[in-house]
Enzyme design. Structure first.
Site, PDB file in Angstrom:
ATOM      1  N   ASN A 182       6.794  20.487   0.461  1.00 21.05           N
ATOM      2  CA  ASN A 182       5.407  20.738   0.883  1.00 21.05           C
ATOM      3  C   ASN A 182       4.468  20.862  -0.329  1.00 21.05           C
ATOM      4  OD1 ASN A 182       6.237  20.707   3.486  1.00 21.05           O
ATOM      5  ND2 ASN A 182       6.060  22.902   3.855  1.00 21.05           N
ATOM      6  N   VAL A 206       4.787  19.289  -3.171  1.00 19.55           N
ATOM      7  CA  VAL A 206       4.541  17.921  -3.677  1.00 19.55           C
ATOM      8  C   VAL A 206       3.551  17.191  -2.759  1.00 19.55           C
ATOM      9  CG1 VAL A 206       5.634  15.678  -4.132  1.00 19.55           C
ATOM     10  CG2 VAL A 206       6.743  17.791  -4.896  1.00 19.55           C
ATOM     11  N   THR A 207       3.670  17.420  -1.457  1.00 14.11           N
ATOM     12  CA  THR A 207       2.728  16.792  -0.508  1.00 14.11           C
ATOM     13  C   THR A 207       1.294  17.230  -0.827  1.00 14.11           C
ATOM     14  OG1 THR A 207       4.449  16.891   1.198  1.00 14.11           O
ATOM     15  CG2 THR A 207       2.198  16.499   1.960  1.00 14.11           C
ATOM     16  N   ASP A 253       8.001  13.447  -1.743  1.00 15.89           N
ATOM     17  CA  ASP A 253       8.078  14.645  -0.885  1.00 15.89           C
ATOM     18  C   ASP A 253       9.164  14.482   0.180  1.00 15.89           C
ATOM     19  OD1 ASP A 253       6.677  12.870   0.763  1.00 15.89           O
ATOM     20  OD2 ASP A 253       4.892  14.123   0.973  1.00 15.89           O
ATOM     21  N   GLY A 254       9.231  13.286   0.762  1.00 15.74           N
ATOM     22  CA  GLY A 254      10.271  13.028   1.775  1.00 15.74           C
ATOM     23  C   GLY A 254      11.667  13.074   1.178  1.00 15.74           C
ATOM     24  N   THR A 278      11.561  18.959   7.671  1.00 19.43           N
ATOM     25  CA  THR A 278      11.127  19.905   8.699  1.00 19.43           C
ATOM     26  C   THR A 278      10.032  19.259   9.556  1.00 19.43           C
ATOM     27  OG1 THR A 278       9.364  20.830   7.325  1.00 19.43           O
ATOM     28  CG2 THR A 278      11.535  21.874   7.145  1.00 19.43           C
ATOM     29  N   ASP A 316       2.733  15.936   6.022  1.00 19.41           N
ATOM     30  CA  ASP A 316       2.760  14.662   5.287  1.00 19.41           C
ATOM     31  C   ASP A 316       1.820  13.646   5.948  1.00 19.41           C
ATOM     32  OD1 ASP A 316       3.521  12.026   4.483  1.00 19.41           O
ATOM     33  OD2 ASP A 316       5.426  12.749   3.766  1.00 19.41           O
ATOM     34  N   ASP A 345      -1.822  12.402   4.540  1.00 24.22           N
ATOM     35  CA  ASP A 345      -1.925  10.957   4.223  1.00 24.22           C
ATOM     36  C   ASP A 345      -3.284  10.409   4.637  1.00 24.22           C
ATOM     37  OD1 ASP A 345       0.601  10.810   3.221  1.00 24.22           O
ATOM     38  OD2 ASP A 345       1.472   9.740   4.927  1.00 24.22           O
TER      39      ASP A 345
HETATM   40  C1  LIG Z   1       3.594   2.949 -13.045  1.00 22.61           C
HETATM   41  C2  LIG Z   1       2.368   2.244 -13.560  1.00 22.61           C
HETATM   42  C3  LIG Z   1       2.019   1.037 -12.745  1.00 22.61           C
HETATM   43  C4  LIG Z   1       0.599   0.594 -13.060  1.00 22.61           C
HETATM   44  C5  LIG Z   1       0.137  -0.487 -12.150  1.00 22.61           C
HETATM   45  C6  LIG Z   1      -1.219  -0.207 -11.654  1.00 22.61           C
HETATM   46  C7  LIG Z   1      -1.544  -1.131 -10.553  1.00 22.61           C
HETATM   47  C8  LIG Z   1      -0.968  -0.702  -9.234  1.00 22.61           C
HETATM   48  C9  LIG Z   1      -0.108  -1.757  -8.649  1.00 22.61           C
HETATM   49  C10 LIG Z   1       0.733  -1.527  -7.657  1.00 22.61           C
HETATM   50  C11 LIG Z   1       0.750  -0.241  -6.954  1.00 22.61           C
HETATM   51  C12 LIG Z   1       2.011  -0.001  -6.218  1.00 22.61           C
HETATM   52  C13 LIG Z   1       1.828   1.163  -5.310  1.00 22.61           C
HETATM   53  C14 LIG Z   1       3.111   1.657  -4.772  1.00 22.61           C
HETATM   54  C15 LIG Z   1       2.982   1.914  -3.332  1.00 22.61           C
HETATM   55  C16 LIG Z   1       4.036   2.836  -2.919  1.00 22.61           C
HETATM   56  C17 LIG Z   1       3.928   3.046  -1.478  1.00 22.61           C
HETATM   57  C18 LIG Z   1       4.442   4.363  -1.143  1.00 22.61           C
HETATM   58  O1  LIG Z   1       5.162   5.018  -1.853  1.00 22.61           O
HETATM   59  O2  LIG Z   1       3.976   4.798   0.022  1.00 22.61           O
HETATM   60  C19 LIG Z   1       4.370   6.070   0.378  1.00 22.61           C
HETATM   61  C20 LIG Z   1       5.240   5.979   1.582  1.00 22.61           C
HETATM   62  C21 LIG Z   1       5.723   7.334   1.936  1.00 22.61           C
HETATM   63  O3  LIG Z   1       5.881   7.339   3.289  1.00 22.61           O
HETATM   64  P1  LIG Z   1       6.210   8.687   4.065  1.00 22.61           P
HETATM   65  O4  LIG Z   1       5.392   9.802   3.541  1.00 22.61           O
HETATM   66  O5  LIG Z   1       6.154   8.376   5.506  1.00 22.61           O
HETATM   67  O6  LIG Z   1       7.765   8.883   3.765  1.00 22.61           O
HETATM   68  P2  LIG Z   1       8.589  10.077   3.181  1.00 22.61           P
HETATM   69  O7  LIG Z   1       9.710   9.484   2.423  1.00 22.61           O
HETATM   70  O8  LIG Z   1       7.749  11.074   2.513  1.00 22.61           O
HETATM   71  O9  LIG Z   1       9.290  10.701   4.477  1.00 22.61           O
HETATM   72  C22 LIG Z   1       8.595  11.444   5.448  1.00 22.61           C
HETATM   73  C23 LIG Z   1       9.573  12.412   6.074  1.00 22.61           C
HETATM   74  O10 LIG Z   1      10.023  13.333   5.082  1.00 22.61           O
HETATM   75  C24 LIG Z   1      10.045  14.648   5.605  1.00 22.61           C
HETATM   76  N1  LIG Z   1       9.080  15.506   4.881  1.00 22.61           N
HETATM   77  C25 LIG Z   1       8.099  14.945   4.138  1.00 22.61           C
HETATM   78  C26 LIG Z   1       7.208  15.775   3.474  1.00 22.61           C
HETATM   79  C27 LIG Z   1       7.337  17.154   3.575  1.00 22.61           C
HETATM   80  N2  LIG Z   1       6.499  17.996   2.942  1.00 22.61           N
HETATM   81  N3  LIG Z   1       8.331  17.689   4.321  1.00 22.61           N
HETATM   82  C28 LIG Z   1       9.196  16.879   4.981  1.00 22.61           C
HETATM   83  O11 LIG Z   1      10.110  17.404   5.669  1.00 22.61           O
HETATM   84  C29 LIG Z   1       9.755  14.523   7.090  1.00 22.61           C
HETATM   85  O12 LIG Z   1      10.970  14.339   7.758  1.00 22.61           O
HETATM   86  C30 LIG Z   1       8.928  13.264   7.160  1.00 22.61           C
HETATM   87  O13 LIG Z   1       9.021  12.648   8.406  1.00 22.61           O
HETATM   88  O14 LIG Z   1       6.374   5.166   1.271  1.00 22.61           O
HETATM   89  C31 LIG Z   1       6.566   4.078   1.988  1.00 22.61           C
HETATM   90  O15 LIG Z   1       5.794   3.706   2.789  1.00 22.61           O
HETATM   91  C32 LIG Z   1       7.851   3.383   1.737  1.00 22.61           C
HETATM   92  C33 LIG Z   1       7.637   1.938   1.417  1.00 22.61           C
HETATM   93  C34 LIG Z   1       7.562   1.805  -0.041  1.00 22.61           C
HETATM   94  C35 LIG Z   1       7.370   0.387  -0.453  1.00 22.61           C
HETATM   95  C36 LIG Z   1       7.217   0.371  -1.907  1.00 22.61           C
HETATM   96  C37 LIG Z   1       6.687  -0.926  -2.391  1.00 22.61           C
HETATM   97  C38 LIG Z   1       6.517  -0.831  -3.855  1.00 22.61           C
HETATM   98  C39 LIG Z   1       5.820  -2.015  -4.398  1.00 22.61           C
HETATM   99  C40 LIG Z   1       5.516  -2.088  -5.660  1.00 22.61           C
HETATM  100  C41 LIG Z   1       5.971  -1.062  -6.624  1.00 22.61           C
HETATM  101  C42 LIG Z   1       5.132  -1.043  -7.864  1.00 22.61           C
HETATM  102  C43 LIG Z   1       5.677  -0.139  -8.937  1.00 22.61           C
HETATM  103  C44 LIG Z   1       5.416   1.282  -8.718  1.00 22.61           C
HETATM  104  C45 LIG Z   1       5.998   2.143  -9.824  1.00 22.61           C
HETATM  105  C46 LIG Z   1       7.430   2.494  -9.608  1.00 22.61           C
HETATM  106  C47 LIG Z   1       7.907   3.505 -10.604  1.00 22.61           C
HETATM  107  C48 LIG Z   1       9.294   3.973 -10.271  1.00 22.61           C
HETATM  108  O1  LIP Z   2       1.289   3.935  10.568  1.00 26.53           O
HETATM  109  P1  LIP Z   2       0.889   3.558   9.188  1.00 26.53           P
HETATM  110  O2  LIP Z   2      -0.383   4.196   8.793  1.00 26.53           O
HETATM  111  O3  LIP Z   2       0.943   2.106   8.902  1.00 26.53           O
HETATM  112  O4  LIP Z   2       2.033   4.157   8.225  1.00 26.53           O
HETATM  113  C1  LIP Z   2       2.340   5.438   7.854  1.00 26.53           C
HETATM  114  C2  LIP Z   2       3.811   5.605   7.931  1.00 26.53           C
HETATM  115  O5  LIP Z   2       4.455   4.612   7.147  1.00 26.53           O
HETATM  116  C3  LIP Z   2       4.263   6.929   7.444  1.00 26.53           C
HETATM  117  O6  LIP Z   2       5.642   7.060   7.663  1.00 26.53           O
HETATM  118  C4  LIP Z   2       3.525   8.099   8.087  1.00 26.53           C
HETATM  119  O7  LIP Z   2       3.901   9.312   7.494  1.00 26.53           O
HETATM  120  C5  LIP Z   2       2.067   7.908   7.955  1.00 26.53           C
HETATM  121  O8  LIP Z   2       1.368   8.931   8.592  1.00 26.53           O
HETATM  122  C6  LIP Z   2       1.575   6.579   8.450  1.00 26.53           C
HETATM  123  O9  LIP Z   2       1.592   6.545   9.833  1.00 26.53           O
HETATM  124 MG    MG Z   3       5.782  11.437   2.251  1.00 20.47          MG
HETATM  125 MG    MG Z   4       3.298  10.091   3.864  1.00 22.01          MG
END
Ligand SMILES: CCCCCCCC/C=C\CCCCCCCC(=O)OC[C@H](COP(=O)(O)OP(=O)(O)OC[C@H]1O[C@@H](n2ccc(N)nc2=O)[C@H](O)[C@@H]1O)OC(=O)CCCCCCC/C=C\CCCCCCCC
Ligand code: LIP
Ligand code: MG
Ligand code: MG
Length: 220
Positions: free
Chosen positions: A28, A30-31, A68-69, A79, A86, A90
């Protein structure tokens, strides 16, 4: 489109999640830190015009939303409140990123557009308009999913889910920051607006398909 990268991406950042746990950070925390950081950096980037530096820092902050996830999974197992927090925060981060882009277009329209000798100010208004549409479709896309889940249907399809939207915004910011041509960010915003509208339609149609069939697909 990028949603299928979730599992490998999670594996990649697991060591970082373990390091954050070892210094006592909770999921939480980190979120919340990630969201506050995103709001501050998005507005600073928009106001100052430091878009490349902003994109780099925002990439790391957006990463916090994945971390955070991972932290939750490794500690509490996740949780209900964490999942709620989260998804709710978002929406604020999504708003901040696009609001920062709008601020940039409004404040820097005059000195970022040196592509031609004339000053094509209209490009900044195209950027503002497209960013406003993208803000709306970003909220509606997420709302459609949450509303469908509330009545037992999983509707998470679409061409521009959150990771896609984040990548378009951050890449647009980074290229404009590097080239000093606001046109790239405006193109990114138009792309995001078009894909966003398409995603809203895709989710509405998918919800109708599932609800008409009547088979519940989502268990909270
Ligand atoms: C590093 C320098 C780079 C400089 C370049 C500058 C230019 C920028 C160019 C590109 C940018 C790339 C951006 C990257 C995007 C990443 C996308 C991403 O991470 O999205 C976030 C989501 C998270 O989704 P969500 O929050 O739903 O998932 P969680 O895993 O958090 O799970 C939720 C469940 O967890 C529990 N929970 C959570 C929080 C909490 N407080 N308590 C809890 O209990 C609960 O059960 C919740 O239900 O991620 C995604 O959507 C996943 C898809 C990711 C796809 C990645 C694609 C990456 C593409 C390019 C990468 C570029 C390199 C980036 C650098 C990498 C370095 C390692
Ligand atoms: O639905 P969407 O915005 O494309 O995608 C998102 C999901 O990838 C993520 O898991 C959730 O935590 C967000 O709230 C959001 O819903
Ligand atoms: Mg998350
Ligand atoms: Mg999220």
């Amino acid at each position: 489109m990028l949603e299928h990268l979730r599992a490998p991406f999670k594996k990649l950042i697991e060591p970082l999640a373990k390091a954050l746990i070892s210094i006592g950070l909770t999921a939480n925390a980190v979120t919340v830190i990630g969201t506050i950081g995103t709001i501050v950096v998005a507005f600073v980037a928009g106001i100052t015009g430091w878009l490349f530096a902003g994109a780099v820092v925002l990439t790391l902050l957006v990463l916090a939303d994945s971390l955070d996830g991972s932290i939750a999974k490794l500690t509490t197992g996740g949780t209900q409140f964490g999942a709620f927090l989260d998804s709710t925060l978002d929406r604020i981060a999504d708003w901040a990123l696009l609001a920062g882009v709008i601020v940039f277009f409004i404040l820097h329209a005059d000195w970022w557009y040196d592509i031609s000798q004339s000053s094509p100010d209209y490009i900044s208004w195209v950027g503002v308009g497209a960013a406003m549409v993208s803000m709306m479709t970003s909220f509606v896309t997420s709302y459609a999913r949450a509303r469908a889940e509330s009545v037992g249907f999983e509707v998470k399809n679409g061409i521009a889910t959150r990771a896609d939207r984040l990548v378009i915004i951050l890449v647009g910011m980074a290229i404009t920051g590097l080239t000093h041509h606001g046109l790239w960010l405006a193109i990114g915003m138009v792309l995001l607006a078009v894909l966003g509208v398409a995603t809203v339609f895709q989710r509405i149609l998918e919800a109708r398909r599932q609800m008409t069939a009547g088979h519940r697909t989502y268990q909270p």
